[in-house]
Write a protein that holds these residues in place. Structure first.
Motif, mmCIF file in Angstrom:
data_model
loop_
_atom_site.group_PDB
_atom_site.id
_atom_site.type_symbol
_atom_site.label_atom_id
_atom_site.label_comp_id
_atom_site.label_asym_id
_atom_site.label_seq_id
_atom_site.Cartn_x
_atom_site.Cartn_y
_atom_site.Cartn_z
ATOM 1 N N PHE A 220 1.260 -0.698 0.399
ATOM 2 C CA PHE A 220 0.102 0.098 0.559
ATOM 3 C C PHE A 220 0.665 1.422 0.447
ATOM 4 C CE2 PHE A 220 0.694 -1.454 4.475
ATOM 5 C CZ PHE A 220 1.064 0.087 5.180
ATOM 6 N N VAL A 221 -0.099 2.305 -0.172
ATOM 7 C CA VAL A 221 1.104 3.810 -0.649
ATOM 8 C C VAL A 221 0.593 4.672 -0.085
ATOM 9 C CG1 VAL A 221 2.196 5.147 -2.446
ATOM 10 C CG2 VAL A 221 2.267 2.927 -2.634
ATOM 11 N N THR A 222 0.345 5.494 0.979
ATOM 12 C CA THR A 222 0.021 6.414 1.352
ATOM 13 C C THR A 222 0.743 7.788 0.060
ATOM 14 O OG1 THR A 222 1.674 7.360 3.279
ATOM 15 C CG2 THR A 222 0.518 5.758 3.847
ATOM 16 N N VAL A 237 -6.570 15.893 -1.314
ATOM 17 C CA VAL A 237 -7.545 14.807 -1.038
ATOM 18 C C VAL A 237 -6.131 13.453 -0.721
ATOM 19 C CG1 VAL A 237 -8.209 12.230 -2.651
ATOM 20 C CG2 VAL A 237 -8.858 15.053 -3.384
ATOM 21 N N ASN A 238 -6.572 13.512 0.609
ATOM 22 C CA ASN A 238 -5.394 12.658 1.384
ATOM 23 C C ASN A 238 -6.041 10.905 1.891
ATOM 24 O OD1 ASN A 238 -3.487 11.536 3.133
ATOM 25 N ND2 ASN A 238 -3.651 14.068 4.584
ATOM 26 N N ARG A 239 -4.887 10.315 1.163
ATOM 27 C CA ARG A 239 -5.170 8.773 1.167
ATOM 28 C C ARG A 239 -4.425 8.216 2.987
ATOM 29 N NH1 ARG A 239 -8.089 5.989 -2.495
ATOM 30 N NH2 ARG A 239 -7.979 4.311 -0.774
ATOM 31 N N GLY A 240 -4.020 8.752 3.926
ATOM 32 C CA GLY A 240 -3.545 7.824 5.005
ATOM 33 C C GLY A 240 -2.095 8.943 4.763
ATOM 34 N N HIS A 241 -2.023 9.276 4.366
ATOM 35 C CA HIS A 241 -0.711 10.356 4.546
ATOM 36 C C HIS A 241 -1.053 11.459 5.367
ATOM 37 C CE1 HIS A 241 3.275 10.751 2.613
ATOM 38 N NE2 HIS A 241 2.883 12.155 2.842
ATOM 39 N N PRO A 242 0.589 11.803 6.082
ATOM 40 C CA PRO A 242 0.215 12.893 7.159
ATOM 41 C C PRO A 242 0.045 14.263 6.405
ATOM 42 C CG PRO A 242 2.572 11.974 6.724
ATOM 43 C CD PRO A 242 1.731 10.730 6.383
ATOM 44 N N PRO A 243 -0.611 14.744 7.418
ATOM 45 C CA PRO A 243 -1.560 16.059 7.034
ATOM 46 C C PRO A 243 -0.560 17.455 6.613
ATOM 47 C CG PRO A 243 -1.256 16.070 9.549
ATOM 48 C CD PRO A 243 -1.290 14.942 8.487
ATOM 49 N N GLU A 253 -0.173 25.122 10.715
ATOM 50 C CA GLU A 253 -1.386 24.419 11.295
ATOM 51 C C GLU A 253 -1.740 23.432 10.808
ATOM 52 O OE1 GLU A 253 -5.984 25.065 10.071
ATOM 53 O OE2 GLU A 253 -5.206 26.858 10.079
ATOM 54 N N ALA A 254 -1.917 22.510 10.981
ATOM 55 C CA ALA A 254 -1.428 21.231 10.127
ATOM 56 C C ALA A 254 -3.449 20.681 9.597
ATOM 57 C CB ALA A 254 -1.640 19.714 10.804
ATOM 58 N N LEU A 255 -3.431 20.876 8.502
ATOM 59 C CA LEU A 255 -4.741 20.651 7.533
ATOM 60 C C LEU A 255 -5.267 19.343 7.547
ATOM 61 C CD1 LEU A 255 -3.573 22.742 4.153
ATOM 62 C CD2 LEU A 255 -4.522 23.573 6.324
ATOM 63 N N MET A 256 -6.120 18.802 8.102
ATOM 64 C CA MET A 256 -6.051 17.972 8.640
ATOM 65 C C MET A 256 -7.289 17.340 7.896
ATOM 66 S SD MET A 256 -4.093 16.793 11.285
ATOM 67 C CE MET A 256 -5.275 14.960 11.749
ATOM 68 N N PRO A 257 -7.645 15.847 7.673
ATOM 69 C CA PRO A 257 -8.565 16.025 5.989
ATOM 70 C C PRO A 257 -10.469 15.488 7.301
ATOM 71 C CG PRO A 257 -6.855 13.621 7.076
ATOM 72 C CD PRO A 257 -6.131 15.303 7.481
ATOM 73 N N LEU A 258 -10.634 16.279 6.588
ATOM 74 C CA LEU A 258 -12.514 16.085 7.524
ATOM 75 C C LEU A 258 -12.789 14.653 7.269
ATOM 76 C CD1 LEU A 258 -13.649 19.268 5.170
ATOM 77 C CD2 LEU A 258 -12.383 19.141 7.221
ATOM 78 N N THR A 259 -12.405 13.876 6.446
ATOM 79 C CA THR A 259 -12.991 12.554 6.366
ATOM 80 C C THR A 259 -11.621 11.733 6.071
ATOM 81 O OG1 THR A 259 -15.236 12.397 5.182
ATOM 82 C CG2 THR A 259 -14.244 10.765 5.385
ATOM 83 N N PRO A 260 -11.301 10.747 7.386
ATOM 84 C CA PRO A 260 -9.605 9.946 6.858
ATOM 85 C C PRO A 260 -10.212 9.291 6.460
ATOM 86 C CG PRO A 260 -10.654 10.610 9.113
ATOM 87 C CD PRO A 260 -11.715 11.322 8.694
ATOM 88 N N LEU A 261 -8.949 9.081 4.692
ATOM 89 C CA LEU A 261 -9.455 7.788 3.742
ATOM 90 C C LEU A 261 -8.874 6.759 4.165
ATOM 91 C CD1 LEU A 261 -10.508 9.743 1.110
ATOM 92 C CD2 LEU A 261 -11.777 7.987 2.502
ATOM 93 N N THR A 292 6.685 13.433 3.626
ATOM 94 C CA THR A 292 6.113 12.243 4.228
ATOM 95 C C THR A 292 6.950 11.617 5.449
ATOM 96 O OG1 THR A 292 8.741 11.129 3.548
ATOM 97 C CG2 THR A 292 6.718 11.427 1.436
ATOM 98 N N ASP A 293 6.111 10.818 5.899
ATOM 99 C CA ASP A 293 6.758 10.989 7.981
ATOM 100 C C ASP A 293 8.162 10.134 8.427
ATOM 101 O OD1 ASP A 293 7.149 7.559 6.455
ATOM 102 O OD2 ASP A 293 4.993 6.975 7.246
ATOM 103 N N GLY A 294 8.354 10.494 7.270
ATOM 104 C CA GLY A 294 10.229 10.137 7.682
ATOM 105 C C GLY A 294 10.527 11.894 8.225
#
Length: 355
Positions: A220-222, A237-243, A253-261, A292-294
């Motif tokens: 899988f890929v974030t 459009v965020n698919r499981g990636h750090p905001p 400010e962190a741009l958090m997704p309105l609906t986590p995917l 990225t999360d690194g």
């Protein structure tokens, strides 16, 4: 092994077992060092062998015998040959390593080319740091493209490392670079990336282990896809990636997704496909960081995570390349130059809209 042999010879010669003939063992010491060590290590092994020969000959009062001088001559000849061979092997390996690095740099320019410094109303910069020593590319991906819909960017992180992760990253990037110019909706661009990722994961899994079904589910890929249109907003459009982080007037400010995917490849956990991207204000003077999360999972020797928002607020660099370079230096200081994961970053500054 060469130094273990030297210690063994000392143990034999300085004990009642000195009647055993240890000359061939010392002679072989520089030759063994040439196989496993460089020129300096081979020279050190040769010096140790000579020192042991002098010590044992003195201790056993063997000076003047033909056996001692024969051993010295053999050690000298083998040492010269071993140092010469080791130097030649070291030079050849360095040439091969330089060639591999040139190939890696060329591959990086194709797969992960630097983003253009100016894309319409966006000023941008990118940075990639591979955790693996000597590597130039890995499982992280990024791209920024100017299209008729605005500036479109992607950043992602493939699960795993090595060549399979690079292949999946290349597939996702290829799909993104093609779809951004033809798809009106950002969600459709993400769907193209998901389809390309699934095809490549199926190919990689069949090549590595055709019988393992779990390997397919673990691929899988974030991914985060962003769009900066002419209006003062950024669509995500965020698919499981750090905001992404938005820096505005010194505050982050962190741009958090309105609906986590879930990430790409984990569509079984998707309750329903997203119909439209999330929209956030992005006005002139704002600075947006995709990463990225690194970056946020980089640890110090005391096991503390890297405080990315605080680091962004402390930076006073004016241009995006300078900003990313200061972030890079902060990461190096925090981890003491020991990254455990790949790092990818894109920085985008919103400028006044062009005519």
């Amino acid at each position: 092994m060469p130094f273990v042999i030297a210690l063994l010879v000392v143990a034999i010669e300085l004990t009642p077992a000195h009647f055993l003939y240890t000359g061939p063992l010392l002679t072989a010491t520089p030759a063994l060092a040439a196989v496993t060590s460089g020129p300096k290590g081979t020279m050190a092994a040769a010096c140790v062998a000579l020192a042991v020969s002098v010590t044992t000959a003195t201790y056993n009062q063997a000076w003047g015998t033909q056996q001692v001088y024969t051993n010295f001559l053999a050690i000298l000849l083998v040492s010269v040959a071993s140092v010469t061979t080791s130097s030649a092997m070291h030079t050849r390996r360095q040439i091969e390593l330089n060639q591999v690095r040139r190939i890696a740099v060329a591959a990086q320019e194709v797969l992960l080319r630097p983003v253009p410094p100016r894309l319409g109303s966006v000023r941008a910069a990118s940075m990639y740091l591979a955790a693996e020593v000597g590597a130039q590319i890995g499982g992280d991906l990024y791209e920024a493209v100017q299209t008729r819909y605005g500036v479109r960017m992607i950043i992602g992180d493939v699960r795993g490392k090595g060549l399979p992760a690079v292949r999946v990253a290349a597939a996702v990037l290829g799909a993104f670079r093609e779809a951004v110019h033809y798809e009106d909706e950002l969600v459709e661009v993400m769907d193209h990336c998901a389809a390309a990722m699934q095809r490549e994961c199926a190919t990689v899994s069949s090549e590595t282990d055709p019988e393992a079904e779990t390997s397919r589910t673990e691929c899988f890929v974030t991914v985060l896809v962003a769009q900066v249109p002419d209006s003062p907003v950024v669509q995500l459009v965020n698919r499981g990636h750090p905001p992404p982080l938005l820096l505005r007037q010194g505050r982050v400010e962190a741009l958090m997704p309105l609906t986590p995917l879930p990430p790409l490849g984990l569509e079984d956990f998707l309750s329903g496909p997203p119909t439209k991207p999330d929209s956030y204000p992005f006005v002139p003077g704002d600075r947006l960081l995709l990463y990225t999360d690194g970056v946020i999972e980089a640890r110090s020797p005391d096991n503390d995570f890297f405080a990315l928002p605080e680091a962004m607020q402390a930076i006073r660099a004016r241009t995006p390349p300078e900003f990313l370079e200061e972030l890079h230096q902060g990461l190096i200081r925090h981890t003491q130059a020991r990254l455990t994961d790949d790092v990818a970053m894109i920085l985008a500054d919103r400028l006044d809209a062009e005519p």
